[in-house]
Design a protein around this motif. Structure first.
Motif, PDB file in Angstrom:
ATOM      1  N   TRP A  11     -21.764  15.563 -14.260  1.00  0.00           N
ATOM      2  CA  TRP A  11     -22.746  14.497 -14.145  1.00  0.00           C
ATOM      3  C   TRP A  11     -23.318  14.240 -15.526  1.00  0.00           C
ATOM      4  CZ3 TRP A  11     -27.846  14.761 -15.534  1.00  0.00           C
ATOM      5  CH2 TRP A  11     -28.427  16.020 -15.649  1.00  0.00           C
ATOM      6  N   GLU A  12     -23.856  13.030 -15.686  1.00  0.00           N
ATOM      7  CA  GLU A  12     -24.533  12.671 -16.922  1.00  0.00           C
ATOM      8  C   GLU A  12     -25.523  11.544 -16.647  1.00  0.00           C
ATOM      9  OE1 GLU A  12     -21.578   9.620 -19.159  1.00  0.00           O
ATOM     10  OE2 GLU A  12     -20.916  11.709 -19.113  1.00  0.00           O
ATOM     11  N   TYR A  13     -26.452  11.378 -17.574  1.00  0.00           N
ATOM     12  CA  TYR A  13     -27.390  10.264 -17.478  1.00  0.00           C
ATOM     13  C   TYR A  13     -26.704   9.010 -17.999  1.00  0.00           C
ATOM     14  CZ  TYR A  13     -31.192  13.642 -16.869  1.00  0.00           C
ATOM     15  OH  TYR A  13     -32.016  14.628 -16.393  1.00  0.00           O
ATOM     16  N   ASP A  14     -26.992   7.881 -17.358  1.00  0.00           N
ATOM     17  CA  ASP A  14     -26.417   6.609 -17.806  1.00  0.00           C
ATOM     18  C   ASP A  14     -27.540   5.571 -17.849  1.00  0.00           C
ATOM     19  OD1 ASP A  14     -24.688   4.579 -18.511  1.00  0.00           O
ATOM     20  OD2 ASP A  14     -23.966   4.262 -16.475  1.00  0.00           O
ATOM     21  N   PRO A  15     -27.894   5.025 -18.997  1.00  0.00           N
ATOM     22  CA  PRO A  15     -27.125   5.044 -20.233  1.00  0.00           C
ATOM     23  C   PRO A  15     -27.308   6.323 -21.051  1.00  0.00           C
ATOM     24  CG  PRO A  15     -29.047   3.661 -20.550  1.00  0.00           C
ATOM     25  CD  PRO A  15     -29.047   4.108 -19.108  1.00  0.00           C
ATOM     26  N   ASP A  16     -28.482   6.978 -20.978  1.00  0.00           N
ATOM     27  CA  ASP A  16     -28.690   8.250 -21.662  1.00  0.00           C
ATOM     28  C   ASP A  16     -29.949   8.898 -21.100  1.00  0.00           C
ATOM     29  OD1 ASP A  16     -30.982   7.135 -23.018  1.00  0.00           O
ATOM     30  OD2 ASP A  16     -29.642   6.322 -24.534  1.00  0.00           O
ATOM     31  N   ARG A  17     -30.177  10.138 -21.477  1.00  0.00           N
ATOM     32  CA  ARG A  17     -31.305  10.909 -20.955  1.00  0.00           C
ATOM     33  C   ARG A  17     -32.640  10.212 -21.222  1.00  0.00           C
ATOM     34  NH1 ARG A  17     -34.928  15.200 -21.580  1.00  0.00           N
ATOM     35  NH2 ARG A  17     -34.630  16.868 -20.062  1.00  0.00           N
ATOM     36  N   GLU A  18     -32.851   9.755 -22.446  1.00  0.00           N
ATOM     37  CA  GLU A  18     -34.126   9.137 -22.826  1.00  0.00           C
ATOM     38  C   GLU A  18     -34.449   7.920 -21.951  1.00  0.00           C
ATOM     39  OE1 GLU A  18     -37.729   8.522 -24.438  1.00  0.00           O
ATOM     40  OE2 GLU A  18     -36.467  10.287 -24.730  1.00  0.00           O
ATOM     41  N   ASN A  19     -33.463   7.092 -21.681  1.00  0.00           N
ATOM     42  CA  ASN A  19     -33.692   5.889 -20.881  1.00  0.00           C
ATOM     43  C   ASN A  19     -33.890   6.172 -19.397  1.00  0.00           C
ATOM     44  OD1 ASN A  19     -33.582   3.374 -22.549  1.00  0.00           O
ATOM     45  ND2 ASN A  19     -31.710   4.368 -23.245  1.00  0.00           N
ATOM     46  N   GLY A  23     -40.005  10.825 -21.040  1.00  0.00           N
ATOM     47  CA  GLY A  23     -41.426  10.696 -20.759  1.00  0.00           C
ATOM     48  C   GLY A  23     -41.873  11.272 -19.429  1.00  0.00           C
ATOM     49  N   LEU A  24     -40.940  11.669 -18.574  1.00  0.00           N
ATOM     50  CA  LEU A  24     -41.314  12.262 -17.286  1.00  0.00           C
ATOM     51  C   LEU A  24     -41.642  13.740 -17.473  1.00  0.00           C
ATOM     52  CD1 LEU A  24     -38.685  10.688 -14.864  1.00  0.00           C
ATOM     53  CD2 LEU A  24     -41.070  10.024 -15.188  1.00  0.00           C
ATOM     54  N   PRO A  25     -42.518  14.279 -16.637  1.00  0.00           N
ATOM     55  CA  PRO A  25     -42.839  15.705 -16.727  1.00  0.00           C
ATOM     56  C   PRO A  25     -41.592  16.574 -16.523  1.00  0.00           C
ATOM     57  CG  PRO A  25     -44.367  14.565 -15.256  1.00  0.00           C
ATOM     58  CD  PRO A  25     -43.270  13.597 -15.594  1.00  0.00           C
ATOM     59  N   GLY A  26     -41.588  17.720 -17.174  1.00  0.00           N
ATOM     60  CA  GLY A  26     -40.455  18.639 -17.076  1.00  0.00           C
ATOM     61  C   GLY A  26     -40.100  19.018 -15.655  1.00  0.00           C
ATOM     62  N   ALA A  87     -23.105   9.621 -12.209  1.00  0.00           N
ATOM     63  CA  ALA A  87     -24.050   9.092 -13.195  1.00  0.00           C
ATOM     64  C   ALA A  87     -25.438   9.008 -12.572  1.00  0.00           C
ATOM     65  CB  ALA A  87     -23.604   7.720 -13.670  1.00  0.00           C
ATOM     66  N   VAL A  88     -26.413   9.612 -13.231  1.00  0.00           N
ATOM     67  CA  VAL A  88     -27.814   9.473 -12.831  1.00  0.00           C
ATOM     68  C   VAL A  88     -28.317   8.240 -13.557  1.00  0.00           C
ATOM     69  CG1 VAL A  88     -30.099  10.532 -12.830  1.00  0.00           C
ATOM     70  CG2 VAL A  88     -28.063  11.962 -12.541  1.00  0.00           C
ATOM     71  N   VAL A  89     -28.602   7.172 -12.804  1.00  0.00           N
ATOM     72  CA  VAL A  89     -28.886   5.882 -13.430  1.00  0.00           C
ATOM     73  C   VAL A  89     -30.354   5.469 -13.416  1.00  0.00           C
ATOM     74  CG1 VAL A  89     -26.554   5.016 -13.079  1.00  0.00           C
ATOM     75  CG2 VAL A  89     -28.280   4.595 -11.329  1.00  0.00           C
ATOM     76  N   GLN A  90     -31.140   5.992 -12.480  1.00  0.00           N
ATOM     77  CA  GLN A  90     -32.552   5.603 -12.436  1.00  0.00           C
ATOM     78  C   GLN A  90     -33.357   6.658 -11.699  1.00  0.00           C
ATOM     79  OE1 GLN A  90     -33.326   1.738 -10.800  1.00  0.00           O
ATOM     80  NE2 GLN A  90     -35.531   1.968 -10.941  1.00  0.00           N
ATOM     81  N   VAL A  91     -34.583   6.862 -12.169  1.00  0.00           N
ATOM     82  CA  VAL A  91     -35.494   7.785 -11.504  1.00  0.00           C
ATOM     83  C   VAL A  91     -36.820   7.067 -11.269  1.00  0.00           C
ATOM     84  CG1 VAL A  91     -36.789   9.942 -11.710  1.00  0.00           C
ATOM     85  CG2 VAL A  91     -34.423   9.824 -12.537  1.00  0.00           C
ATOM     86  N   THR A  92     -37.279   7.098 -10.033  1.00  0.00           N
ATOM     87  CA  THR A  92     -38.619   6.626  -9.696  1.00  0.00           C
ATOM     88  C   THR A  92     -39.407   7.885  -9.367  1.00  0.00           C
ATOM     89  OG1 THR A  92     -37.704   4.592  -8.768  1.00  0.00           O
ATOM     90  CG2 THR A  92     -39.980   5.161  -8.169  1.00  0.00           C
ATOM     91  N   PRO A  93     -40.284   8.305 -10.282  1.00  0.00           N
ATOM     92  CA  PRO A  93     -40.963   9.587 -10.071  1.00  0.00           C
ATOM     93  C   PRO A  93     -41.952   9.520  -8.903  1.00  0.00           C
ATOM     94  CG  PRO A  93     -41.874   8.481 -11.972  1.00  0.00           C
ATOM     95  CD  PRO A  93     -40.704   7.646 -11.509  1.00  0.00           C
ATOM     96  N   PRO A  94     -42.310  10.671  -8.372  1.00  0.00           N
ATOM     97  CA  PRO A  94     -43.345  10.703  -7.339  1.00  0.00           C
ATOM     98  C   PRO A  94     -44.617  10.009  -7.850  1.00  0.00           C
ATOM     99  CG  PRO A  94     -42.287  12.826  -7.521  1.00  0.00           C
ATOM    100  CD  PRO A  94     -41.777  11.998  -8.659  1.00  0.00           C
ATOM    101  N   PHE A  95     -45.358   9.432  -6.921  1.00  0.00           N
ATOM    102  CA  PHE A  95     -46.516   8.603  -7.248  1.00  0.00           C
ATOM    103  C   PHE A  95     -47.486   9.284  -8.221  1.00  0.00           C
ATOM    104  CE2 PHE A  95     -50.764   6.861  -6.336  1.00  0.00           C
ATOM    105  CZ  PHE A  95     -50.519   5.537  -6.653  1.00  0.00           C
ATOM    106  N   GLN A  96     -47.739  10.575  -8.031  1.00  0.00           N
ATOM    107  CA  GLN A  96     -48.715  11.240  -8.889  1.00  0.00           C
ATOM    108  C   GLN A  96     -48.260  11.343 -10.341  1.00  0.00           C
ATOM    109  OE1 GLN A  96     -47.095  13.062  -6.422  1.00  0.00           O
ATOM    110  NE2 GLN A  96     -46.578  15.083  -7.203  1.00  0.00           N
ATOM    111  N   HIS A  97     -46.978  11.076 -10.630  1.00  0.00           N
ATOM    112  CA  HIS A  97     -46.458  11.136 -11.997  1.00  0.00           C
ATOM    113  C   HIS A  97     -46.300   9.757 -12.636  1.00  0.00           C
ATOM    114  CE1 HIS A  97     -45.844  15.400 -11.710  1.00  0.00           C
ATOM    115  NE2 HIS A  97     -45.170  15.232 -10.588  1.00  0.00           N
ATOM    116  N   LEU A  98     -46.681   8.687 -11.931  1.00  0.00           N
ATOM    117  CA  LEU A  98     -46.576   7.342 -12.502  1.00  0.00           C
ATOM    118  C   LEU A  98     -47.704   7.070 -13.471  1.00  0.00           C
ATOM    119  CD1 LEU A  98     -45.487   5.217  -9.428  1.00  0.00           C
ATOM    120  CD2 LEU A  98     -44.114   5.908 -11.382  1.00  0.00           C
TER     121      LEU A  98
END
Length: 98
Positions: A11-19, A23-26, A87-98
Protein backbone atom coordinates in the motif's frame (compact mmCIF):
# COMPACT_ATOMS: atom_id res chain seq x y z
CA UNK A 1 2.35 -18.55 -13.68
CA UNK A 2 4.33 -15.35 -14.21
CA UNK A 3 6.38 -13.40 -11.66
CA UNK A 4 3.62 -10.84 -11.10
CA UNK A 5 1.39 -13.51 -9.58
CA UNK A 6 4.01 -14.11 -6.86
CA UNK A 7 4.39 -10.48 -5.89
CA UNK A 8 2.90 -9.45 -2.59
CA UNK A 9 0.42 -6.62 -2.22
CA UNK A 10 1.65 -3.28 -0.89
CA UNK A 11 0.00 0.00 0.00
CA UNK A 12 1.01 3.61 -0.43
CA UNK A 13 -0.40 7.10 -0.11
CA UNK A 14 -1.63 8.68 -3.34
CA UNK A 15 -0.52 11.26 -4.30
CA UNK A 16 1.82 11.22 -1.26
CA UNK A 17 1.84 11.08 2.54
CA UNK A 18 1.85 14.86 3.04
CA UNK A 19 -1.23 15.40 0.86
CA UNK A 20 -3.22 12.58 2.43
CA UNK A 21 -2.36 12.67 6.16
CA UNK A 22 -0.08 15.69 6.56
CA UNK A 23 -0.99 17.68 9.67
CA UNK A 24 -3.13 14.95 11.24
CA UNK A 25 -2.33 13.73 14.76
CA UNK A 26 -0.03 10.72 14.98
CA UNK A 27 -2.79 8.57 16.50
CA UNK A 28 -5.02 9.16 13.46
CA UNK A 29 -2.16 8.42 11.04
CA UNK A 30 -1.37 5.21 12.96
CA UNK A 31 -5.01 4.14 12.65
CA UNK A 32 -5.01 4.87 8.89
CA UNK A 33 -1.82 2.87 8.42
CA UNK A 34 -3.19 -0.05 10.47
CA UNK A 35 -6.26 -0.18 8.25
CA UNK A 36 -4.03 -0.17 5.15
CA UNK A 37 -1.78 -2.87 6.65
CA UNK A 38 -4.79 -5.03 7.53
CA UNK A 39 -6.28 -4.68 4.03
CA UNK A 40 -2.96 -5.59 2.41
CA UNK A 41 -2.69 -8.62 4.71
CA UNK A 42 -6.13 -9.74 3.56
CA UNK A 43 -5.10 -9.29 -0.07
CA UNK A 44 -1.94 -11.32 0.50
CA UNK A 45 -4.12 -14.13 1.91
CA UNK A 46 -6.09 -14.11 -1.34
CA UNK A 47 -9.13 -12.23 -0.07
CA UNK A 48 -10.74 -9.81 -2.54
CA UNK A 49 -11.04 -6.43 -0.81
CA UNK A 50 -12.69 -4.66 -3.76
CA UNK A 51 -16.11 -5.11 -2.13
CA UNK A 52 -15.19 -4.20 1.45
CA UNK A 53 -16.37 -0.96 2.96
CA UNK A 54 -18.69 1.37 1.08
CA UNK A 55 -18.46 2.70 -2.43
CA UNK A 56 -19.64 2.22 -5.96
CA UNK A 57 -22.99 0.77 -6.93
CA UNK A 58 -24.16 -2.18 -4.85
CA UNK A 59 -23.15 -5.50 -6.31
CA UNK A 60 -20.30 -4.00 -8.36
CA UNK A 61 -16.84 -4.34 -6.86
CA UNK A 62 -14.04 -1.90 -7.38
CA UNK A 63 -13.49 1.80 -7.30
CA UNK A 64 -12.68 3.86 -4.24
CA UNK A 65 -13.80 2.15 -1.04
CA UNK A 66 -14.67 4.05 2.14
CA UNK A 67 -13.66 2.46 5.45
CA UNK A 68 -14.64 3.56 8.96
CA UNK A 69 -11.94 5.42 10.91
CA UNK A 70 -12.74 5.70 14.62
CA UNK A 71 -16.35 6.50 15.41
CA UNK A 72 -16.88 9.34 12.93
CA UNK A 73 -13.97 9.46 10.50
CA UNK A 74 -13.27 7.79 7.16
CA UNK A 75 -10.35 6.56 5.09
CA UNK A 76 -10.80 6.10 1.36
CA UNK A 77 -8.71 3.49 -0.41
CA UNK A 78 -8.42 2.37 -4.01
CA UNK A 79 -7.55 -1.32 -4.46
CA UNK A 80 -5.64 -1.89 -7.71
CA UNK A 81 -5.54 -5.68 -8.20
CA UNK A 82 -3.53 -5.57 -11.43
CA UNK A 83 -0.79 -3.61 -9.67
CA UNK A 84 -1.19 -5.54 -6.41
CA UNK A 85 -1.39 -2.20 -4.68
CA UNK A 86 -3.78 -0.43 -2.36
CA UNK A 87 -3.72 3.38 -2.56
CA UNK A 88 -4.79 5.43 0.45
CA UNK A 89 -6.28 8.44 -1.32
CA UNK A 90 -8.18 10.47 1.29
CA UNK A 91 -8.66 10.69 5.03
CA UNK A 92 -11.53 12.44 6.79
CA UNK A 93 -10.38 12.50 10.41
CA UNK A 94 -12.75 12.03 13.34
CA UNK A 95 -14.63 15.22 14.20
CA UNK A 96 -12.55 16.02 17.28
CA UNK A 97 -9.41 16.20 15.06
CA UNK A 98 -10.84 18.66 12.49
Amino acid sequence: MNDTQHERWVWEYDPDRENVVGGLPGAVVAQVEKIADDLVSLCNMGIDVTELGEGGPRGRPGGVRRMQLSPDGWVQVLPAPRLRMLAVVQVTPPFQHL
